[in-house]
Design an enzyme around this catalytic site. Structure first.
Site, short mmCIF file in Angstrom:
data_model
loop_
_atom_site.label_atom_id
_atom_site.label_comp_id
_atom_site.label_asym_id
_atom_site.label_seq_id
_atom_site.Cartn_x
_atom_site.Cartn_y
_atom_site.Cartn_z
N ALA A 1 0.86 -1.19 0.00
CA ALA A 1 0.00 0.00 0.00
C ALA A 1 0.90 1.24 0.00
CB ALA A 1 -0.98 0.00 1.18
N HIS B 1 6.86 5.76 1.83
CA HIS B 1 7.66 4.60 1.42
C HIS B 1 8.60 4.99 0.28
CE1 HIS B 1 3.82 2.44 2.74
NE2 HIS B 1 4.72 1.93 3.53
N GLN C 1 10.11 1.54 16.21
CA GLN C 1 10.53 0.43 15.34
C GLN C 1 11.95 0.65 14.83
OE1 GLN C 1 7.98 -1.53 12.19
NE2 GLN C 1 9.06 -0.06 10.90
N MET D 1 1.91 10.51 6.53
CA MET D 1 1.41 9.52 5.55
C MET D 1 1.46 8.13 6.17
SD MET D 1 2.76 10.67 1.87
CE MET D 1 2.39 12.31 1.28
N SER E 1 -0.31 3.92 5.40
CA SER E 1 -1.23 3.08 4.63
C SER E 1 -2.59 3.04 5.31
CB SER E 1 -0.66 1.66 4.53
OG SER E 1 0.65 1.71 4.04
P1 AMP Z 1 4.93 -0.06 6.57
O1 AMP Z 1 4.58 -0.45 5.18
O2 AMP Z 1 3.88 0.77 7.24
O3 AMP Z 1 5.41 -1.22 7.42
O4 AMP Z 1 6.16 0.92 6.45
C1 AMP Z 1 7.34 0.52 5.78
C2 AMP Z 1 8.42 1.55 6.03
O5 AMP Z 1 8.00 2.82 5.57
C3 AMP Z 1 8.75 1.71 7.54
O6 AMP Z 1 10.14 1.88 7.68
C4 AMP Z 1 8.01 2.97 7.88
O7 AMP Z 1 8.57 3.67 8.98
C5 AMP Z 1 8.16 3.77 6.59
N1 AMP Z 1 7.12 4.81 6.51
C6 AMP Z 1 5.78 4.64 6.64
N2 AMP Z 1 5.16 5.83 6.57
C7 AMP Z 1 6.12 6.76 6.39
C8 AMP Z 1 6.11 8.18 6.26
N3 AMP Z 1 4.99 8.89 6.29
N4 AMP Z 1 7.30 8.82 6.09
C9 AMP Z 1 8.47 8.11 6.07
N5 AMP Z 1 8.54 6.78 6.19
C10 AMP Z 1 7.39 6.11 6.36
#
Ligand code: AMP
Length: 284
Positions: free
Chosen positions: A34, A39, A155, A186, A188
């Site tokens: 997503a 990302h 995390q 931002m 998902s």
């Molecule tokens: P997720 O798909 O939510 O597990 O996120 C995957 C990676 O994207 C993780 O390292 C998150 O911290 C990073 N991430 C998610 N949202 C953001 C954002 N708004 N800005 C920067 N990195 C993000």
């Protein structure tokens, strides 16, 4: 250019072995799909810093403590591959459940201390799930570098700790949080909000920014919390899991910004759990 989508570890290893033989560095961006601009900012950073880039997409069941949350998690694989086209990444690794957790899988990676607070205190088993899958993704991809967002600051610190403790030889690179125009981080999960809830959700960052400014002026957080929580409730937020200031490195709870700190929040908007965290300037 469409990047090859790789489903099995055998195929992935065939690629990474060739890259390693050529002396190329491998950067990995672990995601649950997503994909949004947050990302993609990690992917851009990975492209700058690594010879080869692997984006992983795996909705990891072990890090969901709530089956409904797992079932509702948005899945947009085709869109994701399309969004990655312009970055010309070298592989999109999309393992299935049995590839990650074959029958008889019995190992858990657990990081102590850092995981007892914030999301760890509210989501039983969440960080064990994260630490286990990240360790596997690091070894599966033979990563030299890995890119994580500050959006999930706890995390990021947990991953840094496990990479160091287990000598995984991966440099963990933290990347700034990307926000919508109204300040909402931002995520998902924002896709799960109605238009009305989405516009109200911006109050979280507004309230946090004002708190961080006051904390940077030396205020005690206890004096700020009643008004901040009142404003979140007025904006339509329900339960607040936490709204706390903690030290950056060890995530120790503090009342005044006497050392490098961040303000952390997790709160529910229309049943969707949103998290955010921002830097707090050190008070004089
Ligand atoms: P997720 O798909 O939510 O597990 O996120 C995957 C990676 O994207 C993780 O390292 C998150 O911290 C990073 N991430 C998610 N949202 C953001 C954002 N708004 N800005 C920067 N990195 C993000």
């Amino acid at each position: 250019m469409t990047a090859p989508i790789v489903h099995t570890l055998a195929e992935l290893r065939q690629m990474t072995r060739g890259w390693q033989r050529a002396g190329e560095t491998i950067g990995v961006v672990p995601t649950m799909g997503a994909l949004h601009d947050g990302h993609l900012s990690l992917v851009a950073r990975a492209k700058e810093m690594s010879d080869r880039v692997i984006v992983t997409i795996f909705v990891n069941p072990k890090q969901f403590n709530n089956p409904e949350d797992l079932a509702n998690y948005p899945r947009t694989e085709h869109e994701d591959a399309r969004k990655l086209e312009r970055f010309a990444v070298d592989a999109i690794y999309v393992p299935d459940g049995p590839q990650m957790y074959p029958d008889g899988f019995a190992t858990t990676v657990s990081v102590d201390g850092l995981t007892n607070v914030l999301c760890g205190a509210h989501r039983a088993g969440h960080f064990d799930g994260v630490a286990t899958v990240v360790t596997k993704l690091f070894t599966q991809t033979s990563a030299d570098l890995a890119f994580f967002g500050e959006k999930d600051f706890q995390q990021l610190q947990v991953v840094r700790r496990l990479a160091r403790d287990l000598d995984l030889g991966v440099e963990v690179v933290g990347c700034p949080t990307i926000r919508e125009i109204d300040g909402l981080a931002m995520s998902s999960r924002n896709l799960l909000l109605s238009d009305k809830a989405r516009s109200r959700a911006a109050a979280l960052n507004d309230v946090m920014e004002e708190m961080a400014e006051a904390l940077g002026q030396g205020k005690d957080i206890a004096d700020l919390l009643p008004e901040a929580k009142g404003r979140l409730a007025a904006a339509g937020f329900g339960d607040i899991d936490y709204l706390e200031m903690r030290t950056k490195d060890t995530l120790r709870l503090i009342d005044r910004a006497t050392e490098p700190a961040r303000l952390f929040a997790a709160a529910y908007m229309a049943g969707v759990r949103l998290i955010d965290n921002i830097d707090v300037p050190v008070a004089d």
